[in-house]
Design a protein around this motif. Structure first.
Motif, PDB file in Angstrom:
ATOM      1  N   PRO A 104      -3.502   1.963  -0.440  1.00 55.09           N
ATOM      2  CA  PRO A 104      -3.457   2.390   0.964  1.00 55.09           C
ATOM      3  C   PRO A 104      -3.667   1.244   1.958  1.00 55.09           C
ATOM      4  O   PRO A 104      -3.279   1.354   3.113  1.00 55.09           O
ATOM      5  CB  PRO A 104      -4.613   3.386   1.076  1.00 55.09           C
ATOM      6  CG  PRO A 104      -4.884   3.835  -0.301  1.00 55.09           C
ATOM      7  CD  PRO A 104      -4.517   2.698  -1.194  1.00 55.09           C
ATOM      8  N   TYR A 105      -4.273   0.147   1.507  1.00 53.48           N
ATOM      9  CA  TYR A 105      -4.553  -0.979   2.398  1.00 53.48           C
ATOM     10  C   TYR A 105      -3.558  -2.121   2.229  1.00 53.48           C
ATOM     11  O   TYR A 105      -3.676  -3.140   2.890  1.00 53.48           O
ATOM     12  CB  TYR A 105      -5.963  -1.516   2.144  1.00 53.48           C
ATOM     13  CG  TYR A 105      -7.015  -0.456   2.255  1.00 53.48           C
ATOM     14  CD1 TYR A 105      -7.373   0.056   3.491  1.00 53.48           C
ATOM     15  CD2 TYR A 105      -7.623   0.063   1.117  1.00 53.48           C
ATOM     16  CE1 TYR A 105      -8.328   1.042   3.592  1.00 53.48           C
ATOM     17  CE2 TYR A 105      -8.578   1.053   1.212  1.00 53.48           C
ATOM     18  CZ  TYR A 105      -8.931   1.537   2.459  1.00 53.48           C
ATOM     19  OH  TYR A 105      -9.873   2.523   2.549  1.00 53.48           O
ATOM     20  N   SER A 106      -2.581  -1.979   1.367  1.00 55.08           N
ATOM     21  CA  SER A 106      -1.682  -3.089   1.071  1.00 55.08           C
ATOM     22  C   SER A 106      -0.809  -3.482   2.257  1.00 55.08           C
ATOM     23  O   SER A 106      -0.428  -4.642   2.383  1.00 55.08           O
ATOM     24  CB  SER A 106      -0.799  -2.751  -0.132  1.00 55.08           C
ATOM     25  OG  SER A 106       0.021  -1.642   0.176  1.00 55.08           O
ATOM     26  N   ASP A 107      -0.493  -2.540   3.136  1.00 55.62           N
ATOM     27  CA  ASP A 107       0.359  -2.885   4.280  1.00 55.62           C
ATOM     28  C   ASP A 107      -0.440  -3.166   5.548  1.00 55.62           C
ATOM     29  O   ASP A 107       0.139  -3.429   6.594  1.00 55.62           O
ATOM     30  CB  ASP A 107       1.365  -1.764   4.543  1.00 55.62           C
ATOM     31  CG  ASP A 107       0.690  -0.434   4.819  1.00 55.62           C
ATOM     32  OD1 ASP A 107      -0.533  -0.334   4.586  1.00 55.62           O
ATOM     33  OD2 ASP A 107       1.378   0.500   5.246  1.00 55.62           O
ATOM     34  N   ARG A 108      -1.769  -3.141   5.458  1.00 54.47           N
ATOM     35  CA  ARG A 108      -2.606  -3.440   6.625  1.00 54.47           C
ATOM     36  C   ARG A 108      -2.958  -4.917   6.631  1.00 54.47           C
ATOM     37  O   ARG A 108      -3.578  -5.419   5.699  1.00 54.47           O
ATOM     38  CB  ARG A 108      -3.894  -2.618   6.585  1.00 54.47           C
ATOM     39  CG  ARG A 108      -3.666  -1.163   6.885  1.00 54.47           C
ATOM     40  CD  ARG A 108      -4.959  -0.421   6.973  1.00 54.47           C
ATOM     41  NE  ARG A 108      -5.893  -1.089   7.878  1.00 54.47           N
ATOM     42  CZ  ARG A 108      -7.180  -0.769   7.962  1.00 54.47           C
ATOM     43  NH1 ARG A 108      -7.669   0.177   7.204  1.00 54.47           N
ATOM     44  NH2 ARG A 108      -7.956  -1.403   8.802  1.00 54.47           N
ATOM     45  N   PHE A 109      -2.568  -5.608   7.680  1.00 50.46           N
ATOM     46  CA  PHE A 109      -2.867  -7.030   7.775  1.00 50.46           C
ATOM     47  C   PHE A 109      -3.987  -7.302   8.771  1.00 50.46           C
ATOM     48  O   PHE A 109      -4.282  -8.446   9.067  1.00 50.46           O
ATOM     49  CB  PHE A 109      -1.607  -7.809   8.157  1.00 50.46           C
ATOM     50  CG  PHE A 109      -0.577  -7.768   7.076  1.00 50.46           C
ATOM     51  CD1 PHE A 109      -0.751  -8.485   5.906  1.00 50.46           C
ATOM     52  CD2 PHE A 109       0.552  -6.986   7.201  1.00 50.46           C
ATOM     53  CE1 PHE A 109       0.179  -8.430   4.894  1.00 50.46           C
ATOM     54  CE2 PHE A 109       1.496  -6.933   6.201  1.00 50.46           C
ATOM     55  CZ  PHE A 109       1.311  -7.655   5.035  1.00 50.46           C
ATOM     56  N   ASP A 110      -4.640  -6.242   9.264  1.00 42.98           N
ATOM     57  CA  ASP A 110      -5.755  -6.441  10.176  1.00 42.98           C
ATOM     58  C   ASP A 110      -7.071  -6.632   9.428  1.00 42.98           C
ATOM     59  O   ASP A 110      -8.073  -6.991  10.030  1.00 42.98           O
ATOM     60  CB  ASP A 110      -5.877  -5.254  11.138  1.00 42.98           C
ATOM     61  CG  ASP A 110      -6.085  -3.937  10.413  1.00 42.98           C
ATOM     62  OD1 ASP A 110      -5.648  -3.831   9.264  1.00 42.98           O
ATOM     63  OD2 ASP A 110      -6.674  -3.028  11.015  1.00 42.98           O
ATOM     64  N   VAL A 111      -7.092  -6.417   8.112  1.00 48.62           N
ATOM     65  CA  VAL A 111      -8.302  -6.665   7.336  1.00 48.62           C
ATOM     66  C   VAL A 111      -8.264  -8.103   6.838  1.00 48.62           C
ATOM     67  O   VAL A 111      -7.222  -8.593   6.404  1.00 48.62           O
ATOM     68  CB  VAL A 111      -8.430  -5.661   6.167  1.00 48.62           C
ATOM     69  CG1 VAL A 111      -8.642  -4.268   6.684  1.00 48.62           C
ATOM     70  CG2 VAL A 111      -7.236  -5.714   5.265  1.00 48.62           C
ATOM     71  N   PRO A 112      -9.401  -8.811   6.915  1.00 51.59           N
ATOM     72  CA  PRO A 112      -9.391 -10.231   6.568  1.00 51.59           C
ATOM     73  C   PRO A 112      -9.206 -10.503   5.081  1.00 51.59           C
ATOM     74  O   PRO A 112      -8.673 -11.530   4.703  1.00 51.59           O
ATOM     75  CB  PRO A 112     -10.763 -10.719   7.034  1.00 51.59           C
ATOM     76  CG  PRO A 112     -11.613  -9.507   7.049  1.00 51.59           C
ATOM     77  CD  PRO A 112     -10.710  -8.366   7.365  1.00 51.59           C
TER      78      PRO A 112
END
Length: 131
Positions: free
Chosen positions: A45-53
């Protein structure tokens, strides 16, 4: 082939079928091994989020003794994956899991999927092989 041979084969097949039916009719024993696992896709679920460092996939395997409702002992085996935003959170989670499932040691680790991790230095010189 003698006349007695087909009779023996028929008798053996009948005995095999009867023993199979007896095994099916007997009550099933409780499993001696219990596993509750998650998927290695925990970070999907987080693979396309680039706002996490950073993104770390934590994996833990281990076991402990547990008692079934029937009174039998069994091994409660954990094979779990979790997703973390820092390596420290991942290591804290694994330490807690090691305390909880300390009886049977398994393997696991924290894998840096994105960010954090070890810095990569670019090599300016090529590999030279001399023969």
């Amino acid at each position: 082939m003698s006349i007695a041979m087909p009779h023996r084969m028929k008798m053996l097949m009948t005995l095999a079928a009867l023993s199979g039916f007896a095994a099916l009719a007997s009550p099933q024993q409780a499993s001696a091994f219990w596993s509750h696992g998650t998927s290695p896709k925990a970070c999907a679920p987080y693979s396309d989020r680039f706002d996490v460092p950073g993104l770390w996939l934590g994996h833990f395997t281990g076991g402990r003794w547990a008692y079934h409702a029937s009174g039998d002992n069994r091994v409660d085996w954990a094979n779990e994956y979790q997703c973390f935003f820092s390596a420290r959170e991942c290591q804290i989670w694994r330490a807690g899991m090691r305390r909880e499932y300390a009886r049977f040691h398994g393997y696991g680790g924290c894998t840096a999927l994105r960010g954090g991790g070890v810095r990569v230095h670019h090599v300016r010189r090529g590999i030279v092989a001399r023969y």
